[in-house]
Design an enzyme around this catalytic site. Sequence first.
Site, short mmCIF file in Angstrom:
data_model
loop_
_atom_site.label_atom_id
_atom_site.label_comp_id
_atom_site.label_asym_id
_atom_site.label_seq_id
_atom_site.Cartn_x
_atom_site.Cartn_y
_atom_site.Cartn_z
N CYS A 5 37.50 10.14 14.03
CA CYS A 5 36.70 11.03 14.87
C CYS A 5 36.41 10.38 16.21
O CYS A 5 36.82 9.26 16.47
CB CYS A 5 35.38 11.33 14.17
SG CYS A 5 35.61 11.79 12.46
N GLY A 32 39.08 14.79 17.42
CA GLY A 32 38.63 15.63 16.32
C GLY A 32 38.28 17.02 16.80
O GLY A 32 37.54 17.16 17.78
N ASN A 106 33.05 7.03 12.96
CA ASN A 106 34.50 7.18 13.09
C ASN A 106 35.14 6.16 12.15
O ASN A 106 34.87 4.97 12.25
CB ASN A 106 34.91 6.90 14.54
CG ASN A 106 36.43 6.81 14.73
OD1 ASN A 106 36.89 6.26 15.71
ND2 ASN A 106 37.20 7.35 13.82
N GLY A 107 35.95 6.65 11.24
CA GLY A 107 36.62 5.74 10.30
C GLY A 107 36.54 6.29 8.90
O GLY A 107 36.14 7.44 8.68
N CYS A 253 43.54 -0.57 14.75
CA CYS A 253 44.60 0.30 14.23
C CYS A 253 45.71 0.47 15.27
O CYS A 253 45.45 0.92 16.40
CB CYS A 253 43.96 1.65 13.94
SG CYS A 253 45.11 2.99 13.72
N TYR A 259 49.53 6.89 19.16
CA TYR A 259 49.26 8.33 19.24
C TYR A 259 47.81 8.69 19.53
O TYR A 259 47.54 9.57 20.33
CB TYR A 259 49.67 8.96 17.90
CG TYR A 259 49.22 10.40 17.71
CD1 TYR A 259 49.91 11.45 18.28
CD2 TYR A 259 48.07 10.68 16.97
CE1 TYR A 259 49.49 12.76 18.12
CE2 TYR A 259 47.65 11.99 16.80
CZ TYR A 259 48.35 13.03 17.37
OH TYR A 259 47.93 14.32 17.20
N ASP A 362 59.63 11.46 20.40
CA ASP A 362 58.28 11.74 19.89
C ASP A 362 57.63 10.40 19.55
O ASP A 362 58.30 9.38 19.44
CB ASP A 362 58.35 12.66 18.66
CG ASP A 362 57.03 13.39 18.42
OD1 ASP A 362 56.07 13.17 19.18
OD2 ASP A 362 56.94 14.18 17.46
N ASP A 363 56.31 10.43 19.37
CA ASP A 363 55.63 9.15 19.14
C ASP A 363 55.77 8.66 17.71
O ASP A 363 55.82 7.47 17.46
CB ASP A 363 54.14 9.28 19.51
CG ASP A 363 53.44 10.24 18.58
OD1 ASP A 363 53.62 11.45 18.75
OD2 ASP A 363 52.75 9.78 17.65
N CYS A 399 47.31 5.84 5.13
CA CYS A 399 46.22 5.14 5.83
C CYS A 399 44.94 5.36 5.03
O CYS A 399 44.64 6.48 4.63
CB CYS A 399 46.05 5.70 7.24
SG CYS A 399 44.63 4.98 8.08
P1 AMP Z 1 55.48 14.99 11.24
O1 AMP Z 1 55.75 16.28 11.90
O2 AMP Z 1 54.82 15.15 9.90
O3 AMP Z 1 56.67 14.06 11.17
O4 AMP Z 1 54.37 14.24 12.10
C1 AMP Z 1 54.69 13.67 13.33
C2 AMP Z 1 54.11 14.47 14.46
O5 AMP Z 1 52.71 14.72 14.26
C3 AMP Z 1 54.23 13.76 15.78
O6 AMP Z 1 54.53 14.73 16.75
C4 AMP Z 1 52.86 13.16 16.04
O7 AMP Z 1 52.52 13.21 17.41
C5 AMP Z 1 51.93 14.00 15.19
N1 AMP Z 1 51.03 13.18 14.36
C6 AMP Z 1 51.32 12.06 13.72
N2 AMP Z 1 50.26 11.62 13.00
C7 AMP Z 1 49.28 12.50 13.21
C8 AMP Z 1 47.94 12.61 12.74
N3 AMP Z 1 47.41 11.70 11.93
N4 AMP Z 1 47.21 13.66 13.15
C9 AMP Z 1 47.76 14.58 13.97
N5 AMP Z 1 49.00 14.54 14.44
C10 AMP Z 1 49.77 13.51 14.08
#
Ligand code: AMP
Length: 485
Positions: A5, A32, A106-107, A253, A259, A362-363, A399
């Site tokens: 959060c 959040g 947060n956590g 983290c 991200y 993508d990240d 996590c």
């Molecule tokens: P996925 O579609 O399940 O492979 O998740 C990866 C995508 O969701 C990427 O575009 C990330 O930017 C986003 N993402 C990854 N982890 C989270 C998270 N914990 N909460 C929200 N978005 C996330």
Amino acid sequence: MKEACGVFGVYYPGNRASYLTYDGLFTLQHRGQESAGMAVSDGQTITVFKEMGLVSNVFNETILTTLEGFLSIGHTRYSTTGSSTWANAQPAYRPMGHAGFALAHNGNLTNVDRLVEKVGMMPGMVTSDSDVLAELISKSSFFSGKDQTHALEKAVGEVINDVEGAYSLVLMDAYRLMGIRDPNGLRPLCLGVFKDESTDSELGWVLSSESAALNVIGAKFVREIEPGELIVIDETGIKSYFPFIVEPKEKLCIFEFVYFSRPDSILYNREVHGTRRRMGELLAIEHGVDADMVMGVPDSGIPAAEGYSKHSGIPYGQGLVKNRYIGRTFIYPTQEQRYKNVRRKLTPLKENIVGKRLIVVDDSFVRGTTSSALIKMLREAGAKEVHMRFSSPPFKWPCFYGIDIPTKDELLAANVEIDEIASIIGADSVGFLSLKSLMEAINAQGKEFCNGCLTGSYPSPVPTDAKPAIKMPATISDAKLFEKL
Ligand code: AMP
């Protein structure tokens, strides 16, 4: 109970803390979107207002004006859909001592069951781990003493050694603001100041999950709160304590860099955006491929896509438009809903991509939902090739500290071989940044991270069923679902 959060706190005599906290929370909205709340004190009475929804929906001018006082804490909550209820909204409040105290967290705590037993809560009474924490603090004997002036900080110091997991907390009683980071420093928290420029004297203080929220309210970044540090701010100034028995370690983290945090925030003394660009450059070195255009998945993949393009010399272009009015697709409960929502959120720019060989950055890669939905869309829009690149290693472990990274059987890379991923999600090729390069991109010398979601090595005890499963059928059915959708 999964929560990552945004927390925020202001101590600024002579000013309306509610307005400042509103702006702070608004800046922390990305941390959040399920609920928002704040507690405000005028030095005598604490008032709490919290509601489901975005900061801008929860608060309005009328509400903010009624929240009078110079001292405030606030919270924006991120949770899984199932636990998104009013009862879980924060700040949590306990009517102890003269005016009580409020807490925002947060956590994610990892020993909630033991704490619930310790405080004697009935299982049905437990709404969130943050509420358990508030209950634990409220049970301290310091609240029954005659002199309760420093009861809250003493109570926190007394109970905090029993609490395991991740927590950056902001707390307040009627007179003072407090902040504390768990001894691993898993979640961020920083300190800001309001100064009288002419005399260089301190007029007020701010605590925030991220430094980006300080700029917005005109406060200056002072420093990050140390792991294991308790900060107390009142009319006598600011004090720092280290109440933990264990030796604090720095284990921020790593996903905050990948991200979660805003690109304009400062973590471990560096602006996050620059580290993300560098991740993209290193990704181009590790996973180069011939193509016509590099594009990022908005918003989180864009800095790394820029870096990839810069290093590879392949032009950067926009291939997707994001609908900004749709929330996170990630937390929907079923794969089908998540998949459909990716298609609602992102749409292809046909003229920019038709006939092109694309590198899509993508990240992160969790369940593979976003990438498989995107690849299908981009191909339908005429892309000739789609090469997926991720600016972090694939998630293989859950996590336990507050990022909603699901159970191991939902994590695609924990269940199939890496070279099977391209065909499952329908890409021409897939490449993940190595952990070594991720660390190099962040370049936080002498600092350590929690990278449990990538390596399975956690900085504190976690539930024992955390071993990754191999070849779980859930993932195979995901692959079938991707084909069908
Ligand atoms: P996925 O579609 O399940 O492979 O998740 C990866 C995508 O969701 C990427 O575009 C990330 O930017 C986003 N993402 C990854 N982890 C989270 C998270 N914990 N909460 C929200 N978005 C996330």
